[in-house]
Design an enzyme around this catalytic site. Sequence first.
Site, PDB file in Angstrom:
ATOM      1  N   THR A 143       0.691  -1.077  -0.043  1.00  0.00           N
ATOM      2  CA  THR A 143      -0.378  -0.171  -0.445  1.00  0.00           C
ATOM      3  C   THR A 143       0.535   1.466   0.143  1.00  0.00           C
ATOM      4  O   THR A 143       2.348   1.046  -0.110  1.00  0.00           O
ATOM      5  CB  THR A 143      -1.041  -0.040   1.298  1.00  0.00           C
ATOM      6  OG1 THR A 143      -0.051  -0.085   2.453  1.00  0.00           O
ATOM      7  CG2 THR A 143      -2.017  -1.250   1.300  1.00  0.00           C
ATOM      8  N   VAL A 194       0.924   4.230   2.509  1.00  0.00           N
ATOM      9  CA  VAL A 194       0.914   5.009   3.124  1.00  0.00           C
ATOM     10  C   VAL A 194       2.740   4.193   4.625  1.00  0.00           C
ATOM     11  O   VAL A 194       3.066   4.619   5.234  1.00  0.00           O
ATOM     12  CB  VAL A 194       0.179   5.415   4.156  1.00  0.00           C
ATOM     13  CG1 VAL A 194       0.438   6.150   5.596  1.00  0.00           C
ATOM     14  CG2 VAL A 194      -1.130   6.601   3.993  1.00  0.00           C
ATOM     15  N   CYS A 195       1.933   2.767   4.474  1.00  0.00           N
ATOM     16  CA  CYS A 195       2.489   2.158   5.150  1.00  0.00           C
ATOM     17  C   CYS A 195       3.926   1.907   4.680  1.00  0.00           C
ATOM     18  O   CYS A 195       4.797   1.806   5.941  1.00  0.00           O
ATOM     19  CB  CYS A 195       2.474   0.630   5.169  1.00  0.00           C
ATOM     20  SG  CYS A 195       0.385   0.266   4.890  1.00  0.00           S
ATOM     21  N   PRO A 196       4.574   2.162   3.558  1.00  0.00           N
ATOM     22  CA  PRO A 196       5.986   1.824   3.649  1.00  0.00           C
ATOM     23  C   PRO A 196       6.293   3.288   4.191  1.00  0.00           C
ATOM     24  O   PRO A 196       7.867   3.434   4.196  1.00  0.00           O
ATOM     25  CB  PRO A 196       5.881   1.566   1.800  1.00  0.00           C
ATOM     26  CG  PRO A 196       5.003   2.200   1.715  1.00  0.00           C
ATOM     27  CD  PRO A 196       3.570   1.407   2.071  1.00  0.00           C
ATOM     28  N   ILE A 211       7.376   2.453   7.760  1.00  0.00           N
ATOM     29  CA  ILE A 211       8.407   0.976   7.642  1.00  0.00           C
ATOM     30  C   ILE A 211       9.611   1.654   7.598  1.00  0.00           C
ATOM     31  O   ILE A 211      10.798   1.694   8.613  1.00  0.00           O
ATOM     32  CB  ILE A 211       7.668  -0.171   7.064  1.00  0.00           C
ATOM     33  CG1 ILE A 211       7.336  -0.340   7.845  1.00  0.00           C
ATOM     34  CG2 ILE A 211       8.798  -0.764   6.577  1.00  0.00           C
ATOM     35  CD1 ILE A 211       6.165  -1.365   6.576  1.00  0.00           C
TER      36      ILE A 211
END
Length: 189
Positions: free
Chosen positions: A55, A57-59, A62
Site C-alpha cells: 500500500t 502510507v505503510c512503506p 516502515i
Amino acid sequence: MSQGIITVGTEFPSFKKTAVVSLEKGKEFADISSESFKNDEGRWTVMFWWPKDFTFVCPTEIAEFNNNFDEFRDRDTTLIGASTDSEFVHLAWRNNHDDLRGLKFPMLADTSKSLAEELGILEANEKIAYRATFIIDPEGIVRWVSVYDLNVGRNVEEVIRVLDALQTDELCPCNWEKGEETLTAALAE
C-alpha cells in the site's frame, strides 16, 4: 472479538508468530514470541502495526522506523513491525520495494489475526490492523499505546520521545525532550 484496545498497565498478550528477518535465501523466516519481551537485560520493545502490505502510507512509516533503527537500538529497545499479511507477502514486498529491502527489524506475520484481535486493533470491516504502536517495558507490560486511522501515518519521532520519557522513570512535562529537566513532585506539608 476483543473488548477493546489493550491499554497501559496491561501485560502484552502471549504469542508466537513467524516473521521475515532476512532476504538471504534459506534464512528469511524466524519465529518470534512474547517471551522475548520479558528479559533480565532491561530491553524495551516497540511493536508497530500497519494495515496492509503493498500500500502507500505503510512503506513510508516502515522506512522511517528503519531510518531510526539505531535510535531504538541505542535505547536498548527491540523494534518489531507487524501486520495481518503472511510472511510470504512480507517477503515479496521487501523484495519488490526499494525502501524495504534493507530492513533491520523483523516483519511479524499475524496471518490468523489472533494477536491483532487480542490487542483490540483489528478493524471491523476488512479485518486488518489499525496503525497501532505499543511500547512494552522489560517486564512485558504495555507502557504506551497509540492508534491512528488507516489513512494517517504516525510520527516516529514522537514514539522515540515517549520512549525516552518512559525510560527516565520520572515525571516529564508536556513537550519534554531527552536532556531536558524532569519534574519533582512537591510533597504536601
